[in-house]
Design a protein around this motif. Structure first.
Motif, PDB file in Angstrom:
ATOM      1  N   LEU A  23       7.407   8.955  11.749  1.00 35.47           N
ATOM      2  CA  LEU A  23       6.509  10.040  11.346  1.00 35.47           C
ATOM      3  C   LEU A  23       7.009  10.702  10.072  1.00 35.47           C
ATOM      4  O   LEU A  23       8.208  10.738   9.803  1.00 35.47           O
ATOM      5  CB  LEU A  23       6.413  11.104  12.443  1.00 35.47           C
ATOM      6  CG  LEU A  23       5.673  10.754  13.729  1.00 35.47           C
ATOM      7  CD1 LEU A  23       5.766  11.925  14.702  1.00 35.47           C
ATOM      8  CD2 LEU A  23       4.216  10.408  13.462  1.00 35.47           C
ATOM      9  N   ASN A  36       1.391   9.595  10.365  1.00 29.71           N
ATOM     10  CA  ASN A  36       2.014   8.280  10.525  1.00 29.71           C
ATOM     11  C   ASN A  36       2.574   7.799   9.185  1.00 29.71           C
ATOM     12  O   ASN A  36       1.893   7.822   8.165  1.00 29.71           O
ATOM     13  CB  ASN A  36       1.021   7.269  11.101  1.00 29.71           C
ATOM     14  CG  ASN A  36      -0.238   7.106  10.271  1.00 29.71           C
ATOM     15  OD1 ASN A  36      -0.980   8.072  10.054  1.00 29.71           O
ATOM     16  ND2 ASN A  36      -0.503   5.901   9.808  1.00 29.71           N
ATOM     17  N   LEU A  40      -0.948   1.639  11.378  1.00 33.48           N
ATOM     18  CA  LEU A  40      -0.952   1.410  12.817  1.00 33.48           C
ATOM     19  C   LEU A  40      -1.725   0.136  13.147  1.00 33.48           C
ATOM     20  O   LEU A  40      -2.633  -0.268  12.422  1.00 33.48           O
ATOM     21  CB  LEU A  40      -1.554   2.617  13.537  1.00 33.48           C
ATOM     22  CG  LEU A  40      -0.786   3.922  13.322  1.00 33.48           C
ATOM     23  CD1 LEU A  40      -1.499   5.081  14.020  1.00 33.48           C
ATOM     24  CD2 LEU A  40       0.643   3.799  13.848  1.00 33.48           C
ATOM     25  N   GLN A  57       3.473   8.520  19.141  1.00 36.18           N
ATOM     26  CA  GLN A  57       3.668   9.378  17.969  1.00 36.18           C
ATOM     27  C   GLN A  57       3.425  10.847  18.288  1.00 36.18           C
ATOM     28  O   GLN A  57       4.077  11.725  17.704  1.00 36.18           O
ATOM     29  CB  GLN A  57       2.784   8.900  16.822  1.00 36.18           C
ATOM     30  CG  GLN A  57       3.256   7.560  16.260  1.00 36.18           C
ATOM     31  CD  GLN A  57       2.705   7.247  14.886  1.00 36.18           C
ATOM     32  OE1 GLN A  57       1.547   7.497  14.588  1.00 36.18           O
ATOM     33  NE2 GLN A  57       3.553   6.673  14.028  1.00 36.18           N
TER      34      GLN A  57
END
Length: 357
Positions: A23, A36, A40, A57
């Motif tokens: 993160l 992020n 992903l 996350q």
């Protein structure tokens, strides 16, 4: 773009799952905002990103806002909208309560201002239960141990995915009662999670893996066909299209070694390999299967490593009205119960003459 900020080089000192779940804190905007760091994964044919990424996350973001001696013990999540892998996610942590023994955090994952995922988490201060405690735990069943080189088709579609899994034959698979069956597998993060990640990295990795094949338990205990390809009406399948391609490329001996295939699956695969059209069959087939919510209770959050084999056992006490419920227990290899999970999802059969999902 898939990330708000250009991703840095992959860190070789970290496991693949650590890099995947990294993160970036947006401190200049708000210390409670995160995004992020890397793109992903969107499973082929799925409606959105892999749900375990949002779960993990959100947990990672919340862990950054509590003292180091506080550890997650429960996490209650809702999948609101499908996440788009091409759009950055923004995670907003709300510090609901910070007490002496417990802390509460909520996290919303947003894309373009819309909430796609929300969770409430409770953290407990380490060793706050006192010297004398009430204790008991379910025992891990006696099952075959994982075997080197016998991993299933990876959930990421290749041998460099963030975790490995080995499924075991379904318990009571010949029973006519789906509620008595138990699906079982071993799983672990690929490589070694770095010391710098601390116990938080192992917890986030466990949260990520806990979504693996979870609601899919319903299809397995009912022996429903769940490996659909692109259909003749050009409507893309929502179930494991990439897995189907790998299975069709295998010879008969290889297929027999795939532990998660039922005899009915093998028969269908043989017919597909022979060029037969099975799309008009009246046999029950999954038309839509998506998660609605996901709960994790962490029991021994500092007594396991997510990069060592963990055993999971799943069972479904109920399915109906287009939904299904699944329970999951996760044990460390030494038999310690480390988590209990619950998930409900939409499980709809493809209807006769259905033109789209």
């Amino acid at each position: 773009m898939a990330t708000l900020i250009r991703p840095p080089p992959v860190r070789s000192s970290q496991a693949a799952i650590e890099n995947l779940l990294e993160l970036t804190q947006l401190s200049d905007i708000d210390p409670n905002l995160f995004t992020n760091t890397r793109p992903l994964w969107h499973p082929p044919g799925a409606r959105g990103i892999y749900g375990g990424a949002a779960i993990a996350q959100c947990l990672s973001a919340a862990q950054r806002t509590v003292p180091d001696d506080f550890t997650i013990h429960s996490m209650h999540c809702y999948f609101v909208l499908a996440g788009n892998a091409e759009i950055p996610l923004i995670y907003h942590v709300e510090r609901v309560r910070s007490g002496k023994s417990f802390a509460t955090r909520t996290v919303q994952a947003r894309q373009r201002g819309r909430v796609i995922f929300t969770t409430t988490m409770s953290f407990v201060r380490e060793n706050s239960g006192g010297e004398q405690r009430v204790e008991h735990a379910a025992k891990m069943p006696d099952v075959p141990q994982p075997i080197t080189g016998m991993d299933d088709l990876d959930y990421g579609g290749n041998s460099t995915g963030p975790f490995q899994s080995q499924r075991i034959e379904i318990l009571n698979n010949d029973s006519p009662h789906p509620e008595t069956k138990k699906t079982r597998q071993w799983m672990k993060a690929r490589g070694s999670i770095s010391p710098s990640g601390g116990h938080q990295a192992h917890l986030s990795a466990l949260a990520y893996m806990s979504d693996s094949y979870f609601i899919g338990t319903i299809a397995r205990v009912h022996k429903l066909w769940r490996y659909s390809a692109v259909r003749k009406d050009n409507n893309k399948s929502s179930i494991d299209e990439d897995v189907l391609k790998k299975l069709l490329a295998m010879d008969d001996e290889e297929l027999k070694r795939v532990k998660f295939l039922d005899p009915a699956d093998l028969q269908r695969l043989e017919r597909l390999k022979n060029g037969e059209d099975i799309s008009t069959e009246k046999k029950a087939e999954i038309g839509m299967m998506v998660s609605l919510d996901h709960t994790i209770y962490f029991h021994n959050p500092r007594r396991f490593r997510a990069d060592e084999w963990m055993f999971t056992e799943m069972e479904s006490p109920w399915a109906g009205d287009g939904r299904g419920l699944v329970f999951q227990k996760i044990f460390s290899r030494d038999g310690t119960l480390i988590a209990t999970c619950v998930q409900e999802g939409v499980v709809r059969l493809r209807q006769p003459n259905e033109s789209k999902l």
